[in-house]
Design a protein around this motif. Structure first.
Motif, short mmCIF file in Angstrom:
data_model
loop_
_atom_site.label_atom_id
_atom_site.label_comp_id
_atom_site.label_asym_id
_atom_site.label_seq_id
_atom_site.Cartn_x
_atom_site.Cartn_y
_atom_site.Cartn_z
N ALA A 335 1.03 -1.22 -0.12
CA ALA A 335 0.14 0.01 -0.04
C ALA A 335 0.90 1.35 -0.19
N ASP A 336 2.11 1.12 0.39
CA ASP A 336 3.03 2.09 0.59
C ASP A 336 3.71 2.36 -0.80
N GLY A 337 3.43 1.53 -1.81
CA GLY A 337 4.24 1.90 -3.15
C GLY A 337 5.42 1.07 -3.51
N SER A 338 5.71 0.39 -2.10
CA SER A 338 6.86 -0.35 -2.31
C SER A 338 6.71 -1.89 -2.76
N ILE A 339 7.81 -2.50 -3.51
CA ILE A 339 7.57 -3.93 -3.93
C ILE A 339 8.60 -4.57 -2.93
N TYR A 340 8.12 -5.97 -2.61
CA TYR A 340 9.18 -6.61 -1.63
C TYR A 340 9.38 -7.99 -2.46
N ILE A 341 10.70 -8.42 -2.52
CA ILE A 341 11.07 -9.50 -3.25
C ILE A 341 11.64 -10.47 -1.91
N TRP A 342 11.05 -11.76 -1.97
CA TRP A 342 11.51 -12.66 -0.86
C TRP A 342 12.35 -13.77 -1.72
N SER A 343 13.34 -14.50 -1.16
CA SER A 343 13.92 -15.59 -1.37
C SER A 343 13.28 -16.58 -0.58
N ILE A 344 12.61 -17.73 -1.54
CA ILE A 344 11.67 -18.82 -1.18
C ILE A 344 12.45 -19.60 -0.15
#
Length: 385
Positions: A335-344
């Motif tokens: 919602a804050d405009g960020s994109i989060y990338i996680w390592s599975i």
């Protein structure tokens, strides 16, 4: 007396002719029957060859599918077999595109292509060349906001779920609407196409139904009615099961033929907003309004991993997250405009992307490994490398 003998001789002659004709007729019938039997045998041989060919085609198709699922290293493109590296962790915004007036809720890539498709509140579908960021094609005819998009595996047809209670199917080559799928009585918020046959489509709407459609005929073949509305859905790899995510937070699996509920699990404490299948078909990613992203084993419905971040807040009931094509990473907008990338494998954040100034509604990864694309509530689409 001589006249009687003459008549008798004529009768014998006629009887002989009749017997000869009967024998000839029998011979012709026998020859005809033999010909028919030979024709039937040839037809059976042809049918057997055809069935064998179909079996071989199916087997080679499954082999090809299995090949494509081996970590997505080799891809088939129009130029032939090409090799692609594993999915890269995006860090840089390559293009910032003002794509749609009033917001963009859905984006997806063509199969094994860098061409991006977006659908917006302005009722248009747009196709973008992500190498240049330029618009290559627009599709019109949708009568409401585009809430979700799907594309057939041959990249020939694009299907849009719309707030007008309908689904619209475009022929990509002609740019015309081929079908308008009617039957839902409220906004259609989710759509997917079978990964086995480009013929079968599944959709969900806020009329508490999930519908299965035959794209060739253009009508509904099955309707599943359920008390909790479905926000997101997808087909299993074999095309026999529908995975659906509901407002009550449960993940459900359905038999596509019978419409029966096969299994379910309480995936989230609040509504599920997104469902995506891993490339190998063994895991399904769900995102929820509880700001969690859960990875489930599709066979046992056991949780394989939970992904969260302090600043990550799911923006809407249809916020779409995604899994990278090599099944190594998860991307989700906030919602804050960020994109989060996680390592599975590590269950840790490996990158946080900042470019959007409005809530991010959708993320999608190209099957080629890159780029990643994201869309926000202001209609801005970004591509990341």
């Amino acid at each position: 007396m001589s006249e009687h003998q003459e008549l008798k001789a004529q009768l014998e002659q006629l009887t002989l002719k009749a017997k000869n004709a009967e024998a000839e007729n029998k011979m012709l019938v026998d020859r005809w029957m033999l010909q028919k039997m030979q024709d039937a045998e040839r037809l059976n041989e042809a049918n057997a060859l055809y069935e064998d060919m179909i079996k071989r085609l199916k087997a080679s198709g499954l082999e090809k599918l299995a090949q494509e699922q081996v970590d997505g290293i080799v891809r088939r493109s129009e130029e032939g077999a090409e090799f692609f590296a594993e999915s890269t962790i995006p860090s840089l915004c390559k293009h910032r595109i003002n794509a749609h007036e009033g917001g963009c809720a859905s984006i997806l890539f063509e199969y094994n292509s860098g061409k991006l498709i977006s659908g917006g509140q302005d009722r248009s579908i747009k196709m973008w060349d992500t190498s240049t960021g330029s618009l290559s094609h627009s599709l019109f005819g949708c009568l409401g906001s585009v809430l979700d998009l799907a594309i057939t595996h041959d990249n020939r047809f694009i299907i849009a779920a719309s707030s007008s209670n309908n689904l619209f199917v475009w022929d990509v080559n002609s740019g015309r609407v081929r079908h308008t799928l009617t039957g839902h009585t409220d906004k259609v918020c989710a759509v997917d196409v079978s990964k086995v046959s480009s013929r079968h489509v599944v959709s969900a709407a806020y009329d508490r139904t999930i519908k299965v459609w035959d794209l060739q005929k253009g009508y509904c073949t099955n309707t599943i009615i359920f008390h909790s509305n479905c926000n997101a859905l997808c087909f299993s790899t074999d095309g026999l099961t529908i995975c659906s995510g509901h407002v009550d937070g449960n993940l459900r699996l359905w038999d596509i033929q019978t419409g029966k509920l096969l299994s379910e699990v309480a995936a989230h404490s609040l509504a599920i907003t997104s469902i995506s299948l891993s490339r190998n078909g063994n895991a399904v990613l769900t995102s929820g309004r509880d700001n969690l992203h859960n990875l489930f084993d599709i066979r046992s419905l056991e949780v394989c991993g939970t992904f969260r971040a302090t600043g990550n807040r799911v923006a809407s009931n249809w916020s779409r997250s995604c899994i990278s094509p090599d099944d190594n990473y998860i991307a989700a907008g906030s919602a804050d405009g960020s994109i989060y990338i996680w390592s599975i494998s590590k269950a840790d954040i490996v990158s946080t992307l900042k470019e959007h100034t409005a809530p991010v509604l959708s993320c999608t990864w190209s099957g080629l490994g890159k780029p990643l694309a994201s869309a926000d509530k202001n209609g801005i689409v970004c591509t990341w490398t």
